[in-house]
Design a protein around this motif. Structure first.
Motif, PDB file in Angstrom:
ATOM      1  N   ASN A 262       0.422  -1.010   0.114  1.00 21.28           N
ATOM      2  CA  ASN A 262      -0.200   0.173   0.283  1.00 21.28           C
ATOM      3  C   ASN A 262       0.643   1.312  -0.226  1.00 21.28           C
ATOM      4  O   ASN A 262       1.844   1.119   0.936  1.00 21.28           O
ATOM      5  CB  ASN A 262      -0.360  -0.056   1.197  1.00 21.28           C
ATOM      6  CG  ASN A 262      -1.641   1.273   1.642  1.00 21.28           C
ATOM      7  OD1 ASN A 262      -1.835   1.808   2.126  1.00 21.28           O
ATOM      8  ND2 ASN A 262      -2.964   1.516   0.905  1.00 21.28           N
ATOM      9  N   ALA A 263       0.307   2.141  -0.667  1.00 24.53           N
ATOM     10  CA  ALA A 263       0.785   3.359  -0.677  1.00 24.53           C
ATOM     11  C   ALA A 263       0.719   4.374   0.063  1.00 24.53           C
ATOM     12  O   ALA A 263      -0.437   4.315   0.204  1.00 24.53           O
ATOM     13  CB  ALA A 263       0.743   3.771  -2.079  1.00 24.53           C
ATOM     14  N   ARG A 264       0.909   4.857   0.830  1.00 23.60           N
ATOM     15  CA  ARG A 264       0.312   5.656   2.165  1.00 23.60           C
ATOM     16  C   ARG A 264       0.380   6.878   1.668  1.00 23.60           C
ATOM     17  O   ARG A 264       1.683   7.485   1.923  1.00 23.60           O
ATOM     18  CB  ARG A 264       1.370   4.893   3.469  1.00 23.60           C
ATOM     19  CG  ARG A 264       0.226   6.028   4.606  1.00 23.60           C
ATOM     20  CD  ARG A 264       0.553   5.355   6.121  1.00 23.60           C
ATOM     21  NE  ARG A 264      -0.675   5.343   7.194  1.00 23.60           N
ATOM     22  CZ  ARG A 264      -0.977   4.328   7.528  1.00 23.60           C
ATOM     23  NH1 ARG A 264      -1.769   3.880   7.142  1.00 23.60           N
ATOM     24  NH2 ARG A 264      -2.388   5.052   8.490  1.00 23.60           N
ATOM     25  N   TRP A 265      -0.060   7.952   1.874  1.00 15.30           N
ATOM     26  CA  TRP A 265      -0.647   9.271   1.198  1.00 15.30           C
ATOM     27  C   TRP A 265      -0.224  10.195   2.217  1.00 15.30           C
ATOM     28  O   TRP A 265      -0.225   9.701   3.596  1.00 15.30           O
ATOM     29  CB  TRP A 265      -1.881   9.643   0.608  1.00 15.30           C
ATOM     30  CG  TRP A 265      -2.152  11.004   0.213  1.00 15.30           C
ATOM     31  CD1 TRP A 265      -2.052  12.003   1.215  1.00 15.30           C
ATOM     32  CD2 TRP A 265      -1.946  11.550  -1.359  1.00 15.30           C
ATOM     33  NE1 TRP A 265      -2.090  13.101   0.211  1.00 15.30           N
ATOM     34  CE2 TRP A 265      -2.577  12.471  -0.699  1.00 15.30           C
ATOM     35  CE3 TRP A 265      -1.510  11.006  -2.328  1.00 15.30           C
ATOM     36  CZ2 TRP A 265      -2.298  13.965  -2.258  1.00 15.30           C
ATOM     37  CZ3 TRP A 265      -1.600  11.938  -3.728  1.00 15.30           C
ATOM     38  CH2 TRP A 265      -1.788  12.847  -3.126  1.00 15.30           C
ATOM     39  N   GLY A 266       0.953  10.519   2.618  1.00 15.24           N
ATOM     40  CA  GLY A 266       1.148  11.883   3.593  1.00 15.24           C
ATOM     41  C   GLY A 266       2.126  11.389   4.322  1.00 15.24           C
ATOM     42  O   GLY A 266       2.723  11.972   5.053  1.00 15.24           O
ATOM     43  N   THR A 267       2.453  10.490   4.089  1.00 11.94           N
ATOM     44  CA  THR A 267       4.304   9.774   4.520  1.00 11.94           C
ATOM     45  C   THR A 267       5.204   8.994   4.459  1.00 11.94           C
ATOM     46  O   THR A 267       6.011   9.276   4.784  1.00 11.94           O
ATOM     47  CB  THR A 267       3.763   8.679   5.940  1.00 11.94           C
ATOM     48  OG1 THR A 267       2.992   7.200   5.375  1.00 11.94           O
ATOM     49  CG2 THR A 267       2.741   8.948   7.290  1.00 11.94           C
ATOM     50  N   GLY A 268       5.232   9.699   2.683  1.00 14.61           N
ATOM     51  CA  GLY A 268       6.117   9.017   2.503  1.00 14.61           C
ATOM     52  C   GLY A 268       6.751   7.596   2.283  1.00 14.61           C
ATOM     53  O   GLY A 268       7.765   7.139   2.300  1.00 14.61           O
TER      54      GLY A 268
END
Length: 294
Positions: free
Chosen positions: A213-219
């Motif tokens: 999963n790509a976690r938006w806001g945490t890089g």
């Protein structure tokens, strides 16, 4: 949350997309595809030659799937289109929904050849979106009152679908019919992420059933087991990582898109890689995306 493994990958594309999203890979042509949704662009990268092309679009595309060697399916704010890969010509295929203020967002093809596609308001209006199942030209609404649909992907056996509403930030799972991709039960929370930094964005499921999963806001790219336990975190050199895709001849590499959407001048200066497209730089046990069946 686990410790973050430092980034050891590379930048695949220097072009900065306002909202990089919807990556996919066609092994038959060794080509990666992704969108800049807000910029109305379709990016094309031939991996072995590093040949790059950017196609202007008359619509806001967000998800792409191979149909056959000469055609692709594109989900957009104006519905579903068949794209000729040689000429770029778009032919309207089906409407997704009748909401002029909405656009498509995250989506993937199930092993049955059916597409799951999410919709949302242009300005992420609360509960304006939904998630749909598309089999041929038959469009069925699955889940309503969704604000930002994301993380749509499927287990290797085709019996489980995953998704989220990023504003709620629970990773959901639901049992589906492996032959059709239609739900056979009610969704349940797989991993509750309320209270943690960042938001669950795009995901892809590997050959072992792990959810990347790509976690938006945490890089970061976060890895979950099928039971919902987070087992690894990998750094991405852009804060707003948006969606991963398996690439390469054996699907053993991971491409990650990112975005600079919503960033002011100072924020963009502090996040100079925002909007670029990366390879994570580790070996993965990926899978190729199924073709969409007309």
């Amino acid at each position: 949350m686990t410790d973050i493994v430092p980034f050891t990958g590379q930048t695949l594309c220097q072009v900065k997309s306002e909202l990089g999203e919807g990556p996919s890979y066609d092994p038959a042509t060794d080509t990666a595809w992704w969108f800049d949704i807000k910029g109305r662009k379709l990016h094309e990268l031939h991996l072995s030659s590093s040949t790059k092309r950017v196609h202007d679009l008359p619509l806001m595309g967000s998800a792409i799937a191979t149909i056959d060697p000469s055609r692709q399916l594109i989900a957009s704010d104006d519905g579903l289109f068949v794209r000729d890969t040689n000429s770029g010509k778009l032919e309207h295929f089906a409407a997704i929904e009748d909401k002029p203020g909405n656009r498509s967002n995250d989506g993937r093809v199930h092993a049955s050849g059916a597409l799951w596609i999410g919709t949302m308001g242009y300005d992420a209006e609360k509960d304006a979106g939904a998630i749909y199942h598309v089999a041929g030209s038959t469009v069925t609404r699955l889940f309503s009152n969704i604000t930002i649909p994301n993380s749509i992907c499927f287990s290797p056996d085709g019996a489980t679908a995953y998704f989220t509403d990023t504003t709620v930030n629970d990773l959901m799972r639901v049992a589906v019919d492996p032959a059709t991709g239609l739900p056979t039960g009610a969704p349940e929370v797989l991993s509750e992420q309320k209270g943690y930094p960042g938001g669950i964005d795009g995901s892809v499921c590997d050959a072992d059933g792990l959810i990347w999963n790509a976690r938006w806001g945490t890089g970061t790219i976060d890895v979950y087991r099928p039971d919902g336990m987070m087992v690894q975190r990998y750094a991405v050199p852009a804060t707003q990582a948006s969606c991963p895709a398996f690439i390469g001849a054996t699907a053993d590499r991971l491409l990650v898109t990112s975005a600079w959407q919503g960033m002011g001048e100072k924020a963009r200066a502090a996040d100079p890689e925002a909007g670029r497209t990366f390879e994570l730089g580790i070996a993965v046990k990926g899978r190729f995306e199924p073709a969409f069946r007309l």
